[in-house]
Design a protein around this motif. Structure first.
Motif, PDB file in Angstrom:
ATOM      1  N   UNK A 542       8.942 -20.507 -47.804  1.00  0.00           N
ATOM      2  CA  UNK A 542       8.463 -21.415 -47.788  1.00  0.00           C
ATOM      3  C   UNK A 542       6.953 -21.928 -48.331  1.00  0.00           C
ATOM      4  N   UNK A 543       7.075 -22.708 -49.196  1.00  0.00           N
ATOM      5  CA  UNK A 543       5.768 -22.668 -49.553  1.00  0.00           C
ATOM      6  C   UNK A 543       4.605 -24.035 -48.975  1.00  0.00           C
ATOM      7  N   UNK A 544       3.307 -22.511 -49.427  1.00  0.00           N
ATOM      8  CA  UNK A 544       2.790 -23.156 -47.604  1.00  0.00           C
ATOM      9  C   UNK A 544       2.066 -24.530 -48.219  1.00  0.00           C
ATOM     10  N   UNK A 545       1.779 -25.199 -49.754  1.00  0.00           N
ATOM     11  CA  UNK A 545       0.779 -25.980 -49.729  1.00  0.00           C
ATOM     12  C   UNK A 545       2.109 -27.253 -50.306  1.00  0.00           C
ATOM     13  N   UNK A 546       2.904 -27.260 -50.507  1.00  0.00           N
ATOM     14  CA  UNK A 546       4.380 -28.094 -50.781  1.00  0.00           C
ATOM     15  C   UNK A 546       4.511 -28.323 -48.937  1.00  0.00           C
ATOM     16  N   UNK A 547       4.941 -27.110 -48.341  1.00  0.00           N
ATOM     17  CA  UNK A 547       6.275 -27.525 -47.633  1.00  0.00           C
ATOM     18  C   UNK A 547       7.884 -27.561 -47.950  1.00  0.00           C
ATOM     19  N   UNK A 548       8.003 -27.176 -49.645  1.00  0.00           N
ATOM     20  CA  UNK A 548       9.489 -27.020 -49.734  1.00  0.00           C
ATOM     21  C   UNK A 548       9.830 -25.908 -49.516  1.00  0.00           C
ATOM     22  N   UNK A 549      10.903 -25.771 -49.120  1.00  0.00           N
ATOM     23  CA  UNK A 549      11.628 -24.742 -48.449  1.00  0.00           C
ATOM     24  C   UNK A 549      12.158 -24.353 -49.154  1.00  0.00           C
ATOM     25  N   UNK A 550      13.013 -22.633 -49.373  1.00  0.00           N
ATOM     26  CA  UNK A 550      13.835 -22.848 -49.616  1.00  0.00           C
ATOM     27  C   UNK A 550      14.561 -21.665 -49.365  1.00  0.00           C
ATOM     28  N   UNK A 551      16.160 -21.651 -49.322  1.00  0.00           N
ATOM     29  CA  UNK A 551      16.711 -20.993 -48.672  1.00  0.00           C
ATOM     30  C   UNK A 551      17.347 -19.927 -49.592  1.00  0.00           C
ATOM     31  N   UNK A 552      17.494 -18.486 -49.562  1.00  0.00           N
ATOM     32  CA  UNK A 552      17.823 -17.914 -50.600  1.00  0.00           C
ATOM     33  C   UNK A 552      19.038 -16.865 -50.457  1.00  0.00           C
ATOM     34  N   UNK A 553      19.330 -17.222 -49.099  1.00  0.00           N
ATOM     35  CA  UNK A 553      20.567 -16.116 -48.825  1.00  0.00           C
ATOM     36  C   UNK A 553      19.994 -14.645 -49.263  1.00  0.00           C
ATOM     37  N   UNK A 554      21.425 -14.273 -49.354  1.00  0.00           N
ATOM     38  CA  UNK A 554      20.974 -12.437 -50.054  1.00  0.00           C
ATOM     39  C   UNK A 554      21.939 -12.922 -51.398  1.00  0.00           C
ATOM     40  N   UNK A 555      21.988 -11.404 -51.938  1.00  0.00           N
ATOM     41  CA  UNK A 555      22.182 -10.930 -53.035  1.00  0.00           C
ATOM     42  C   UNK A 555      24.098 -10.975 -53.311  1.00  0.00           C
ATOM     43  N   UNK A 556      24.553 -10.992 -54.175  1.00  0.00           N
ATOM     44  CA  UNK A 556      26.618 -11.138 -54.303  1.00  0.00           C
ATOM     45  C   UNK A 556      26.530  -9.983 -54.252  1.00  0.00           C
ATOM     46  N   UNK A 557      25.664  -8.343 -55.169  1.00  0.00           N
ATOM     47  CA  UNK A 557      25.872  -7.270 -54.186  1.00  0.00           C
ATOM     48  C   UNK A 557      26.209  -7.383 -53.195  1.00  0.00           C
ATOM     49  N   UNK A 558      25.238  -7.526 -52.814  1.00  0.00           N
ATOM     50  CA  UNK A 558      25.536  -7.645 -50.881  1.00  0.00           C
ATOM     51  C   UNK A 558      26.321  -8.616 -50.026  1.00  0.00           C
ATOM     52  N   UNK A 559      26.545  -9.634 -50.789  1.00  0.00           N
ATOM     53  CA  UNK A 559      27.848  -9.744 -49.844  1.00  0.00           C
ATOM     54  C   UNK A 559      28.518  -9.228 -50.125  1.00  0.00           C
ATOM     55  N   UNK A 560      29.586  -8.210 -51.546  1.00  0.00           N
ATOM     56  CA  UNK A 560      31.068  -7.267 -51.182  1.00  0.00           C
ATOM     57  C   UNK A 560      30.288  -6.857 -50.495  1.00  0.00           C
TER      58      UNK A 560
END
Length: 604
Positions: A542-560
């Motif tokens: 979460x950007x504390x200044x703008x409030x924008x939220x990102x849901x980055x998940x996990x890297x592809x190698x970790x999913x595998x």
């Protein structure tokens, strides 16, 4: 006449000591230390570094996470100086005081008329005359408990007494050796470095098989060189008559009498005679020595791989490829072996976000894993990084010959884990420091204690290390650069006051800067802690200044690696889980709602 031959006596003595080692348990500091001599630094500064990687109470009978200032003092004739027991002198189980002492005071020595002011914690660090000290614990063949009136000194009190009474490194070495021989030594093997603005010496110590006195050897670090140690004795051949080396008067006689060494064995190798080498498991010690040496002198092409504990592949000292400055010196403990075969930020054990820290297990304990005949091959041991998660504090101290003592000595002190700490300047001429650095215990959370201020950030960062470490580094760099500039300005002001004959005003200035900068760093880091909590809470960014939220998940190698390709993406979960060899691709496809599983499988 002794009814047993010497060799038989030694076997019995060795068996007795081995049993005592297996039965004893206490907390031990498993530290990394270095010395950069003036000729190896950019501006002729002496640098000395120490990580205190221990857990538990120390000789002060308090948790070993805070700093104590011992002021200079005058003492009356006939006064005595108490020598205190150190519970960190034995093996590794936290909280056990160990030893045979009936009370915390093991004995006393004659006091001197005047003692110098100095900073100390688990071990002495810096005194008012720019005498510096650093310590690491080593595995020794013979480790005895404290005994009142017979073995009263451990390395912690040896370093404290030296800083109280000495101005130069050589004086400290000579005093330490004399105290060991006169009053006896107990506990683990130890390496101490003493350094002044001109020269640095290493002294290594262990118990004597006689049960009194102690064995020790010291070697001067050549100017222009860098010395590194990490829980293994580093001095090798003891050279008789060499002015660059000092040792116990009875070193050769005692080791020969007890079957540890014979002239027929050839040169006296201190490491081989007194120790089995590595402290916990293969590469526990040597990898750290290699890493710092390799980072400073890559041209040497030193290999991290060795044949055993007694290797001579890693030299006693190295000349750095580039002269070391303060910024480099402050970086030497910030190392998880990044970019090497042992990189702790990669692989499945680091999790999806590159966490370099590992939960400790039985295979990581500092219990004896080898003796004269056997070595225990443990399952599950992790590489021991320079920056360890169990670090209490670290520091890089500097001594500068071109400045008066109160100004020239600066202790850059960092609470908690070295990689994520901020080193705060403490002047040799300062007579106080920020209260946050003088308080705290691991068993009580105190957000205002320096240790918890930094430990909290490290522990929070482990949730998403690869992202949070960037925020941490940015603020860390900003604060340390600001401190370096503040110190350079204060150097000039304080030196000018001393030149004008007003040392009292200089000391007030140095104290004010030390206290104020410590307070500022703690406040800034507490603010960073709040920012990191908001920014990375709940698996989001979460950007504390703008409030924008990102849901980055996990890297592809970790999913595998985590088997995510078998997650709930179709309704025929049983058929999906029964499909072998399905790889995660990160690619989405659209299918008809009435498509069969076989049709979907062709697409995924």
């Amino acid at each position: 006449m002794d009814p047993l031959p010497v060799r038989s006596r030694f076997r019995l003595v060795t068996l007795f000591f081995t049993l005592m080692l297996f039965l004893s348990s206490a907390s031990v500091s498993a530290c990394t230390i270095f010395a950069v001599t003036p000729g190896a630094s950019e501006d002729g500064t002496m640098y000395l570094g120490h990580t205190n990687d221990g857990v538990g109470t120390d000789w002060r009978n308090i948790d070993d996470i805070s700093v104590t200032y011992i002021p200079a003092a005058d003492h009356p004739a006939g006064a005595k100086r108490a020598v205190l027991f150190d519970p960190d002198s034995g093996s590794d189980a936290a909280g056990n005081k160990g030893g045979d002492a009936s009370e915390w005071v093991l004995g006393s020595i004659d006091q001197v008329p005047h003692t110098y002011g100095y900073y100390t914690a688990s071990y002495g660090m810096m005194n008012e005359h720019q005498l510096l000290s650093a310590e690491c614990t080593d595995y020794a063949r013979i480790q005895l408990d404290a005994e009142e009136g017979r073995r009263i000194f451990y390395s912690s009190e040896l370093s404290n007494v030296a800083l109280e009474r000495c101005r130069t490194a050589r004086e400290a070495i000579e005093l330490t050796g004399a105290l060991i021989e006169t009053y006896g030594y107990y506990g683990t093997g130890e390496t101490l470095i003493f350094a002044d603005p001109e020269e640095a010496w290493v002294i290594e110590i262990c118990c004597s098989p006689t049960g009194t006195g102690g064995l020790w050897v010291a070697e001067r670090i050549p100017d222009g060189e860098v010395f590194v140690a990490g829980n293994e004795f580093r001095i090798r051949t003891v050279r008789e008559g060499d002015p660059e080396m000092l040792y116990a008067r009875n070193l050769f006689a005692v080791t020969e009498e007890y079957g540890l060494w014979s002239p027929s064995d050839g040169a006296f190798d201190w490491l081989e005679v007194t120790s089995y080498g590595e402290y916990s498991h293969p590469y526990y010690s040597l990898m750290r020595v290699w890493s710092i040496q390799n980072r400073l002198a890559p041209s040497l092409n030193l290999s991290p791989y060795v044949e055993g504990s007694y290797t001579d592949a890693l030299p006693f000292t190295i000349a750095p490829d580039r002269l070391v400055n303060l910024t480099t010196a402050l970086s030497l403990f910030r190392d998880h072996y990044e970019g090497t075969d042992f990189d702790l930020t990669g692989g499945i054990a680091a999790g999806p976000f590159g966490n370099p820290y590992r939960s400790l297990g039985p295979a990581d304990a500092h219990t004896d894993f080898q003796n004269g005949s056997f070595i225990e091959v443990r399952a599950g041991a992790n590489p021991r990084p320079v920056s360890a998660i169990f670090c209490s504090y670290s520091y890089v101290a500097e001594a500068r010959s071109d400045l008066p003592d109160p100004v020239g000595g600066v202790l850059w002190f960092g609470p908690a884990v070295a990689y994520e700490t901020v080193y705060a300047p403490i002047y040799a001429g300062s007579e106080s420091l920020s209260r946050s650095y003088t308080t705290g215990a691991r068993t009580v959370y105190d957000p205002d204690a320096a240790y918890w201020t930094f430990a909290s950030v490290t522990n929070w960062a482990m949730l998403r290390y690869d992202a949070m470490i960037e925020d941490i580094r940015s603020k860390q760099t900003e604060l340390e650069a600001g401190s370096i500039e503040r110190v350079r300005q204060t150097d000039a002001e304080a030196a000018d006051l001393i030149a004008k004959g007003d040392e009292a005003a200089a000391r007030r200035l140095l104290t004010n800067v030390t206290v104020a900068r410590g307070d500022e760093i703690i406040e800034e880091w507490q603010n960073l802690s709040g920012t990191l909590i908001v920014k990375y809470a709940n698996g989001l960014i979460t950007d504390p200044l703008t409030g924008a939220v990102d849901e980055p998940g996990y890297p592809a190698w970790w999913y595998q690696a985590a088997g995510y390709q078998y997650g709930p993406r179709v309704y025929d979960l049983e058929d999906l889980r029964a499909t072998e060899g399905l790889n995660y691709t990160g690619r989405s496809v659209w299918v008809q709602k009435n498509a069969s599983f076989e049709e979907i499988l062709e697409l995924i």
